[in-house]
Design a protein around this motif. Sequence first.
Motif, PDB file in Angstrom:
ATOM      1  N   ASN A 105       0.706  -1.142   0.062  1.00 48.12           N
ATOM      2  CA  ASN A 105       0.085  -0.034  -0.107  1.00 48.12           C
ATOM      3  C   ASN A 105       0.873   1.279   0.163  1.00 48.12           C
ATOM      4  O   ASN A 105       1.819   1.215   0.497  1.00 48.12           O
ATOM      5  CB  ASN A 105      -0.663   0.033   1.323  1.00 48.12           C
TER       6      ASN A 105
ATOM      7  N   ASP B  13       0.688   4.633   1.927  1.00 53.82           N
ATOM      8  CA  ASP B  13       0.009   5.224   2.851  1.00 53.82           C
ATOM      9  C   ASP B  13       0.222   6.517   3.026  1.00 53.82           C
ATOM     10  O   ASP B  13       1.186   7.384   2.770  1.00 53.82           O
ATOM     11  CB  ASP B  13       0.812   4.643   4.251  1.00 53.82           C
TER      12      ASP B  13
ATOM     13  N   GLY C 202       3.877   1.144   2.494  1.00 49.90           N
ATOM     14  CA  GLY C 202       3.191   0.159   3.718  1.00 49.90           C
ATOM     15  C   GLY C 202       2.598  -0.857   3.189  1.00 49.90           C
ATOM     16  O   GLY C 202       2.828  -1.246   2.260  1.00 49.90           O
ATOM     17  N   GLY C 203       1.318  -1.283   3.901  1.00 46.54           N
ATOM     18  CA  GLY C 203       0.928  -2.286   3.639  1.00 46.54           C
ATOM     19  C   GLY C 203       1.273  -3.521   4.932  1.00 46.54           C
ATOM     20  O   GLY C 203       2.372  -3.707   4.790  1.00 46.54           O
ATOM     21  N   LYS C 204       0.270  -4.322   5.263  1.00 51.89           N
ATOM     22  CA  LYS C 204       0.837  -5.269   6.295  1.00 51.89           C
ATOM     23  C   LYS C 204       1.982  -6.189   5.588  1.00 51.89           C
ATOM     24  O   LYS C 204       2.862  -6.851   6.268  1.00 51.89           O
ATOM     25  CB  LYS C 204      -0.484  -6.026   6.677  1.00 51.89           C
TER      26      LYS C 204
ATOM     27  N   ASN D 131       5.116  -4.289   4.981  1.00 49.08           N
ATOM     28  CA  ASN D 131       5.934  -4.147   6.188  1.00 49.08           C
ATOM     29  C   ASN D 131       6.511  -5.640   6.662  1.00 49.08           C
ATOM     30  O   ASN D 131       7.757  -5.431   7.264  1.00 49.08           O
ATOM     31  CB  ASN D 131       4.803  -3.689   7.272  1.00 49.08           C
TER      32      ASN D 131
ATOM     33  N   THR E 183      -3.874   3.942   1.483  1.00 54.77           N
ATOM     34  CA  THR E 183      -4.717   3.845   2.907  1.00 54.77           C
ATOM     35  C   THR E 183      -4.531   5.230   3.145  1.00 54.77           C
ATOM     36  O   THR E 183      -3.939   6.219   2.620  1.00 54.77           O
ATOM     37  CB  THR E 183      -4.053   3.251   4.022  1.00 54.77           C
TER      38      THR E 183
ATOM     39  N   ILE F 290      -7.203   3.912  10.435  1.00 55.93           N
ATOM     40  CA  ILE F 290      -6.778   3.595   9.038  1.00 55.93           C
ATOM     41  C   ILE F 290      -7.895   3.417   8.145  1.00 55.93           C
ATOM     42  O   ILE F 290      -8.737   2.560   8.233  1.00 55.93           O
ATOM     43  CB  ILE F 290      -5.701   2.527   8.849  1.00 55.93           C
TER      44      ILE F 290
ATOM     45  N   GLU G 165      -5.161  -8.682   3.561  1.00 54.90           N
ATOM     46  CA  GLU G 165      -5.427  -7.308   2.808  1.00 54.90           C
ATOM     47  C   GLU G 165      -5.559  -7.684   1.106  1.00 54.90           C
ATOM     48  O   GLU G 165      -5.310  -6.804   0.471  1.00 54.90           O
ATOM     49  CB  GLU G 165      -4.336  -6.446   3.295  1.00 54.90           C
TER      50      GLU G 165
ATOM     51  N   THR H 177       1.658   2.862  13.628  1.00 53.04           N
ATOM     52  CA  THR H 177       1.546   2.386  12.547  1.00 53.04           C
ATOM     53  C   THR H 177       2.646   1.350  12.132  1.00 53.04           C
ATOM     54  O   THR H 177       3.898   1.946  11.897  1.00 53.04           O
ATOM     55  CB  THR H 177       1.239   3.276  11.424  1.00 53.04           C
ATOM     56  N   GLY H 178       2.330  -0.053  11.919  1.00 52.01           N
ATOM     57  CA  GLY H 178       3.295  -0.946  11.351  1.00 52.01           C
ATOM     58  C   GLY H 178       4.196  -1.452  12.609  1.00 52.01           C
ATOM     59  O   GLY H 178       4.937  -2.243  12.217  1.00 52.01           O
TER      60      GLY H 178
ATOM     61  N   ASP I 298       3.312  -5.164  12.496  1.00 55.61           N
ATOM     62  CA  ASP I 298       4.160  -5.831  11.444  1.00 55.61           C
ATOM     63  C   ASP I 298       5.760  -6.078  11.465  1.00 55.61           C
ATOM     64  O   ASP I 298       6.101  -6.991  11.347  1.00 55.61           O
ATOM     65  CB  ASP I 298       3.799  -5.039  10.362  1.00 55.61           C
TER      66      ASP I 298
ATOM     67  N   ALA J   8       5.247   3.516   8.440  1.00 59.82           N
ATOM     68  CA  ALA J   8       5.133   2.119   8.596  1.00 59.82           C
ATOM     69  C   ALA J   8       6.408   1.373   8.075  1.00 59.82           C
ATOM     70  O   ALA J   8       7.374   1.237   8.889  1.00 59.82           O
ATOM     71  CB  ALA J   8       3.841   1.315   8.064  1.00 59.82           C
TER      72      ALA J   8
HETATM   73  O1  RIB Z   1      -0.060  -2.555   9.717  1.00 55.40           O
HETATM   74  C1  RIB Z   1       0.132  -1.320   9.134  1.00 55.40           C
HETATM   75  C2  RIB Z   1      -0.432  -1.095   7.763  1.00 55.40           C
HETATM   76  O2  RIB Z   1      -1.841  -1.367   7.631  1.00 55.40           O
HETATM   77  C3  RIB Z   1      -0.250   0.293   7.100  1.00 55.40           C
HETATM   78  O3  RIB Z   1       1.020   0.348   6.486  1.00 55.40           O
HETATM   79  C4  RIB Z   1      -1.298   0.488   6.179  1.00 55.40           C
HETATM   80  O4  RIB Z   1      -0.984   0.123   4.657  1.00 55.40           O
HETATM   81  C5  RIB Z   1      -2.370  -0.670   6.526  1.00 55.40           C
HETATM   82  O5  RIB Z   1      -2.318  -1.821   5.527  1.00 55.40           O
END
Ligand code: RIB
Length: 298
Positions: free
Chosen positions: A10, A12, A37-39, A42, A91, A103, A136, A240-241, A244, A280
């Motif tokens: 993602n 962010d 980002g994006g889980k 990360n 996001t 988020i 996701e 955030t993150g 992860d 993240a």
């Molecule tokens: O866990 C954090 C992530 O959740 C962020 O980076 C966001 O992109 C969402 O997916």
Amino acid sequence: MKVLNFGSLNIDYVYRVQHIVRQGETEPAGELQLYCGGKGLNQSIAMAKAGVTVYHAGCVGEDGQILIDALRDAGVKTQYIRRVPGPSGHTIIQVDDEGNNAIMLFGGANQKITEEYVDAVLNDFDDEDIIVLQNEISCLAYIIEKAADRGIHIVLNPSPYDKVIEEQIDVNLVSTLFMNEVEGEQISGDSDPLNMTQTTQMMYPDMEIILTMGKAGSYYRNGADPIWQKAYRVEAVDTTGAGDTFTGYFVAGICQGLSAKENLKRAAKASALAVTRYGAGPSIPALAEVEAFDPAAV
Ligand code: RIB
């Protein structure tokens, strides 16, 4: 042993706000930053920074080169990533003065994963390997089913928890489960953290379970008595993150043969460092920083 992370990527858009916007309210944002980002992304970066070779599979859109570059820069193998028409996942994240976040997630390319693509990637992995998954991307249930058919060790972080996890996933196929307290309550029906891990263990006796509880630390359970690890106290600017980072470091530790106790401790240090930084992906610390981190000094 190879590690494959089939996960989200993602962009962010992070807005700094005094407090998270409530329904009907308009709140001016102090600052806008764009981060990768994006889980999935990360967790791949965290595993790579912890010293493990990780292959990332997932889809990006026409604007996704920045996401591929972020993974490459961290040492993640990106040859399985597909580019698809349309936008990447993104996001809108609000981060308040205490570092808490809210988020809003737009799936974009993350929702364009097809069964044909899954088959093509999984073909290169077998029962010596590990697959790491979050919730996701599209085709999650199919990935789990096909990975299990190939005997691949399945690590699942069922986040964000929704109907896909509840209704489509066969959790019995999962070997290692990372959950937070909200997910733990939804899976086990228990609200007390310790009971949550116990009930989940009774439901899935062969599963290794890790419960993350933010400032309250984390629990590890695998048959025997649970192991608790405290969270290190730091000055948080952006959480955030952090989860992860914990997950990626812990999975790397499994590959590196760390004991559960050592592994919890190292992952807790890594996520403590992550919350002291913005973003993240960019907040995830290198292994040398984690090893040098002295909780007594903060
Ligand atoms: O866990 C954090 C992530 O959740 C962020 O980076 C966001 O992109 C969402 O997916």
